[in-house]
Design an enzyme around this catalytic site. Structure first.
Site, short mmCIF file in Angstrom:
data_model
loop_
_atom_site.label_atom_id
_atom_site.label_comp_id
_atom_site.label_asym_id
_atom_site.label_seq_id
_atom_site.Cartn_x
_atom_site.Cartn_y
_atom_site.Cartn_z
CD GLU A 149 -1.36 31.76 26.02
OE1 GLU A 149 -1.96 31.65 27.12
OE2 GLU A 149 -0.42 31.01 25.70
CG HIS B 178 1.26 28.64 27.75
ND1 HIS B 178 -0.02 29.03 27.42
CD2 HIS B 178 1.12 27.64 28.65
CE1 HIS B 178 -0.88 28.28 28.07
NE2 HIS B 178 -0.22 27.43 28.82
#
Length: 301
Positions: free
Chosen positions: A216, A255
């Site tokens: 990511e 995150h």
């Protein structure tokens, strides 16, 4: 074979008397993991779901000298001290589960772990599993799901996203493959073990024929791994999916480490870096299992 954990793994759980830890002890034991001790300062002498609790990790190791792994379920502010305690007690693999551990604390843990030559996974990890052998942490969520989504096979699975570790394993299984070890690396900005370092471990495992990876935006972990692969450090095929192609700069997505800053850490940059190293980068996550099967078939052929 597998990396880091196997049927001989013996686990101590730090923060063992907390609600989260009790749930995860039950999960690990249901899968067959040897959870032999727990630790909560001031609560030594208690027993939690059949697991004896001690005041310190060192005390637990004195009673169970074969302990080699710790699963840490404590608040983020206590993570550094818990990790240091495990390191000082000689634990070789540590899964650090709390999210948003203070960054300076984590940098200290990383430095101390490297000095001790210990593998710290996380923070913000769901743990890892060697299917059919052992499970550490909370990967899979419950025993039925774990047994459905994780099966033995030739694929090393790595993911920066906890939930997508399971999804990735599902796609691998659907393609008729399975996993040697599946690891949720953790989604914070600073993690104890990087993608590059996990690839080093999978390189040494003869049963891992290929690695499937979910990445990511944010950090430089994919770019660093790409350089490692280009330099010949990892010689097996890798198939990857990178999420966040439509993420806006300076907005954090889920995150703590998933953030594009100063134009760095974009999904496109990561995709290009990995492709330049020979990694097969897929456009759609749902295709990763079938592509992994195809790449592995060509390699075996």
């Amino acid at each position: 074979m597998s990396i880091l954990v196997d049927k001989n793994t013996q686990v101590v759980v730090q923060g063992a008397t907390g609600r989260e830890a009790v749930l995860r002890i039950n999960l690990m034991r249901a899968y067959g993991t040897k959870v032999v001790a727990g630790v909560t300062p001031g609560k030594g002498g208690q027993v939690v779901v059949g697991v004896p609790v001690y005041n310190t990790v060192l005390e637990a190791v004195e009673h169970y000298p074969s302990i080699n792994t710790s699963a840490i379920f404590v608040p983020a502010r206590a993570a550094k001290l818990a990790a240091f305690e495990a390191l000082d007690a000689g634990i070789r693999v540590i899964t650090l589960h709390p999210e948003r551990v203070p960054q300076h604390d984590m940098l200290e843990v990383i430095a101390y772990a490297k000095h001790r030559k210990v593998c710290v996974i996380g923070p913000n990890t769901i743990g890892l599993i060697s299917p059919g052998k052992t499970l550490v942490g909370m990967i899979g969520g419950n025993d039925a799901s774990v047994r459905e989504f994780f099966r033995p096979g030739p694929v090393g699975v790595l993911s920066r996203s906890g939930g997508n570790t399971t999804t990735l394993a599902f796609y691998i299984n659907r393609a008729g493959l399975g996993q040697t070890t599946a690891i949720g690396m953790g989604g914070d900005a600073f993690v104890g073990t990087t993608l590059r370092e996990f690839l080093e471990l999978f390189e040494q495992d003869p049963d891992t024929k290929i690695v499937a990876y979910f990445g990511e935006i944010g950090t430089n972990t994919e770019e660093d791994a790409a350089e490692f692969i280009r330099d010949g450090g990892f010689t097996k095929p890798v198939v990857a999916y990178i999420s966040g192609r439509y993420a806006r700069p300076d907005v954090r997505f889920g995150h703590a480490g998933a953030m594009i800053t100063r134009g760095m850490g974009t999904a496109q940059a990561k995709r290009e870096a990995l492709r330049s190293a020979g990694v097969r980068v897929v456009d759609h996550f749902g295709d990763i299992g079938e592509i992994t099967r195809q790449v592995l078939s060509k390699t075996d052929g």
